[in-house]
Design a protein around this motif. Sequence first.
Motif, PDB file in Angstrom:
ATOM      1  N   LYS A 316     -26.137  38.525  13.259  1.00 58.80           N
ATOM      2  CA  LYS A 316     -24.992  38.872  12.166  1.00 58.80           C
ATOM      3  C   LYS A 316     -23.633  38.234  12.571  1.00 58.80           C
ATOM      4  CE  LYS A 316     -27.294  43.150  10.797  1.00 58.80           C
ATOM      5  NZ  LYS A 316     -27.558  43.977  12.038  1.00 58.80           N
ATOM      6  N   ALA A 317     -23.569  37.196  13.400  1.00 58.19           N
ATOM      7  CA  ALA A 317     -22.377  36.850  13.949  1.00 58.19           C
ATOM      8  C   ALA A 317     -21.388  36.248  12.799  1.00 58.19           C
ATOM      9  CB  ALA A 317     -22.602  35.667  14.849  1.00 58.19           C
ATOM     10  N   ASP A 318     -22.117  35.495  11.896  1.00 56.21           N
ATOM     11  CA  ASP A 318     -21.194  34.953  10.871  1.00 56.21           C
ATOM     12  C   ASP A 318     -20.436  35.921  10.000  1.00 56.21           C
ATOM     13  OD1 ASP A 318     -21.804  32.429  11.570  1.00 56.21           O
ATOM     14  OD2 ASP A 318     -23.154  31.950   9.747  1.00 56.21           O
ATOM     15  N   ASP A 319     -21.504  36.933   9.487  1.00 54.14           N
ATOM     16  CA  ASP A 319     -20.681  38.181   8.712  1.00 54.14           C
ATOM     17  C   ASP A 319     -19.622  38.928   9.298  1.00 54.14           C
ATOM     18  OD1 ASP A 319     -22.456  37.261   6.619  1.00 54.14           O
ATOM     19  OD2 ASP A 319     -23.702  39.156   6.874  1.00 54.14           O
ATOM     20  N   LEU A 320     -20.044  39.091  10.738  1.00 54.06           N
ATOM     21  CA  LEU A 320     -19.184  40.031  11.557  1.00 54.06           C
ATOM     22  C   LEU A 320     -17.752  39.268  11.554  1.00 54.06           C
ATOM     23  CD1 LEU A 320     -21.442  41.314  14.206  1.00 54.06           C
ATOM     24  CD2 LEU A 320     -20.265  42.564  12.834  1.00 54.06           C
ATOM     25  N   PHE A 321     -17.867  37.926  11.665  1.00 51.06           N
ATOM     26  CA  PHE A 321     -16.768  37.176  11.969  1.00 51.06           C
ATOM     27  C   PHE A 321     -15.893  37.143  10.775  1.00 51.06           C
ATOM     28  CE2 PHE A 321     -14.376  33.265  11.832  1.00 51.06           C
ATOM     29  CZ  PHE A 321     -13.672  33.236  13.138  1.00 51.06           C
ATOM     30  N   VAL A 322     -16.739  36.797   9.730  1.00 51.47           N
ATOM     31  CA  VAL A 322     -15.896  36.668   8.461  1.00 51.47           C
ATOM     32  C   VAL A 322     -15.111  37.798   8.100  1.00 51.47           C
ATOM     33  CG1 VAL A 322     -15.984  36.351   6.028  1.00 51.47           C
ATOM     34  CG2 VAL A 322     -17.283  34.568   7.732  1.00 51.47           C
ATOM     35  N   GLY A 323     -15.887  39.010   7.994  1.00 52.21           N
ATOM     36  CA  GLY A 323     -15.325  40.079   7.634  1.00 52.21           C
ATOM     37  C   GLY A 323     -14.061  40.646   8.653  1.00 52.21           C
ATOM     38  N   ALA A 324     -14.057  40.346   9.870  1.00 53.66           N
ATOM     39  CA  ALA A 324     -12.895  40.787  10.922  1.00 53.66           C
ATOM     40  C   ALA A 324     -11.914  39.658  10.208  1.00 53.66           C
ATOM     41  CB  ALA A 324     -13.159  40.570  12.459  1.00 53.66           C
ATOM     42  N   GLN A 325     -12.107  38.301  10.272  1.00 59.34           N
ATOM     43  CA  GLN A 325     -11.170  37.254   9.843  1.00 59.34           C
ATOM     44  C   GLN A 325     -10.242  37.870   8.526  1.00 59.34           C
ATOM     45  OE1 GLN A 325     -10.729  35.406  12.366  1.00 59.34           O
ATOM     46  NE2 GLN A 325      -8.982  34.117  10.953  1.00 59.34           N
ATOM     47  N   ARG A 326     -11.033  38.474   7.525  1.00 58.02           N
ATOM     48  CA  ARG A 326     -10.347  38.809   6.474  1.00 58.02           C
ATOM     49  C   ARG A 326      -9.251  39.857   6.828  1.00 58.02           C
ATOM     50  NH1 ARG A 326     -13.852  39.435   1.202  1.00 58.02           N
ATOM     51  NH2 ARG A 326     -11.876  39.552   0.394  1.00 58.02           N
ATOM     52  N   LEU A 327      -9.555  40.759   7.709  1.00 58.57           N
ATOM     53  CA  LEU A 327      -8.514  41.811   7.998  1.00 58.57           C
ATOM     54  C   LEU A 327      -7.213  41.075   8.469  1.00 58.57           C
ATOM     55  CD1 LEU A 327     -10.735  44.411   9.802  1.00 58.57           C
ATOM     56  CD2 LEU A 327     -10.186  44.146   7.387  1.00 58.57           C
ATOM     57  N   VAL A 328      -7.426  40.205   9.503  1.00 55.02           N
ATOM     58  CA  VAL A 328      -6.264  39.542  10.146  1.00 55.02           C
ATOM     59  C   VAL A 328      -5.324  38.465   9.660  1.00 55.02           C
ATOM     60  CG1 VAL A 328      -6.718  40.922  12.379  1.00 55.02           C
ATOM     61  CG2 VAL A 328      -7.645  38.682  11.796  1.00 55.02           C
ATOM     62  N   ALA A 329      -6.344  37.347   8.876  1.00 56.15           N
ATOM     63  CA  ALA A 329      -5.780  36.079   8.493  1.00 56.15           C
ATOM     64  C   ALA A 329      -4.464  36.521   7.591  1.00 56.15           C
ATOM     65  CB  ALA A 329      -6.664  35.519   7.598  1.00 56.15           C
ATOM     66  N   PRO A 330      -3.423  35.548   7.650  1.00 57.81           N
ATOM     67  CA  PRO A 330      -2.377  35.857   7.149  1.00 57.81           C
ATOM     68  C   PRO A 330      -2.342  35.666   5.681  1.00 57.81           C
ATOM     69  CG  PRO A 330      -1.803  34.558   9.201  1.00 57.81           C
ATOM     70  CD  PRO A 330      -3.243  34.622   9.085  1.00 57.81           C
ATOM     71  N   SER A 331      -3.269  34.588   5.346  1.00 57.75           N
ATOM     72  CA  SER A 331      -3.575  34.517   3.825  1.00 57.75           C
ATOM     73  C   SER A 331      -4.510  35.544   3.084  1.00 57.75           C
ATOM     74  CB  SER A 331      -4.125  33.083   3.886  1.00 57.75           C
ATOM     75  OG  SER A 331      -5.174  33.077   4.450  1.00 57.75           O
ATOM     76  N   GLU A 332      -4.992  36.245   4.005  1.00 57.90           N
ATOM     77  CA  GLU A 332      -5.819  37.539   3.475  1.00 57.90           C
ATOM     78  C   GLU A 332      -4.886  38.725   3.649  1.00 57.90           C
ATOM     79  OE1 GLU A 332      -9.276  37.489   2.301  1.00 57.90           O
ATOM     80  OE2 GLU A 332      -9.678  35.311   2.806  1.00 57.90           O
ATOM     81  N   MET A 333      -5.470  39.877   4.403  1.00 54.19           N
ATOM     82  CA  MET A 333      -4.778  41.047   4.697  1.00 54.19           C
ATOM     83  C   MET A 333      -3.781  41.195   5.932  1.00 54.19           C
ATOM     84  SD  MET A 333      -8.285  43.368   3.797  1.00 54.19           S
ATOM     85  CE  MET A 333      -7.764  44.671   3.234  1.00 54.19           C
TER      86      MET A 333
END
Length: 358
Positions: A316-333
């Motif tokens: 599940k590495a990809d999903d886990l990574f993408v989800g967490a990334q969206r929380l912190v990426a300046p362009s997202e949340m």
Amino acid sequence: MGNRLKDRLIRQIRLDGPIPMSLFMQICLHDPVDGYYATRPGLGSDFTTAPELSQTFGELIGAWVAHEWQSMGKPAPFALIEYGPGRARLMSDALRILNHTPAGEALRLHLVEASPALRAVQTETLAHASPVFLDGPERLPDMPTMIVANEFLDCLPARQFAHDGDHWRERLVGLGREGTLTLGLDANDALTAPHDLNASPSTTLAEVQPGLNTLVDALAAHSKRGTLMRVLLVDYGTMDTAPSDTLRAYKAGKQVDPFAAPGEADLTVDVDFGRLKRLAMTAGLSVAGPVPQGAFLGALGLQTRLDRLIRAAPDKADDLFVGAQRLVAPSEMGERFKAICLSSPGLPDPAGFPARAG
Ligand code: SAH
């Protein structure tokens, strides 16, 4: 099919005159018969939130609660309260962590939820923690208290004011030429334009959520009774000036016209974190933050948590990574969302926030 709430609003405005945007929001969201919370389970895809994107969000908040409970002197029992738990993802993830800590034994779970349908989901999903429902965010139990809320403040109704060079005038929901709902300027100067409007000199539009005053007053009164208290609020909003024109409606994941189908869409505004902070400090509470969500979750150890989850479930590495990334990426949340912590005075600085200067 017609929209009964829209017909009711049009009739009311025709008889009674234009209404503040806050009253419009209040009716659309909370009308007991036709309002959004009464009629929409909110279980579809009207909104997607941080805890639904990644389990790390609730887990890190669970770890934060455990840590802060220690720094409050391990009060037992204590009330763990969530405002607006939605589909209960945040609290499920938080409790999974908390239940491996001594705080898990001491906590008494309390929830504040406007939607009967969501209350049913929360009752079932969190049954293992026997949640008690409170009548409102201001109705706090007489116990040491930790409150968490994600995307709750943005649901509190807002008033909107426009500056014409000399005066503030309120923008009201009235009827346009074809008899449709529309925003217009009050003919009179605003009698009650809040004197603490946090508008920049160049701003001609500013929003105020009166509900922030009510909430801060209740929290300050709770603290003044001698109750130990920590409150963690995460939401989107501004830090330096008031939000200006941010009313938005969401239906089935899409942004729609807020006046097109009242009661059928979720309504939201940006939160004025600068104003919230000033209100809380004036009321005698300690304030940490606001800090951007990315920085907050980073300081709480998001990367370490993510690495551990990926090691446990490499497929599940990809999903886990993408989800967490969206929380912190300046362009997202990561930047738009902010965390703020309000506390009863005298407690150590809360984790995840830079230490206060001085
Ligand atoms: N915290 C959840 C849900 C956010 S949506 C998450 O992050 O996924 C906003 C939540 O607040 C919903 O559960 C909504 O029903 C609730 N809510 C909004 N206004 C409210 C009010 N005035 N009183 C109680 N609950 C409210």
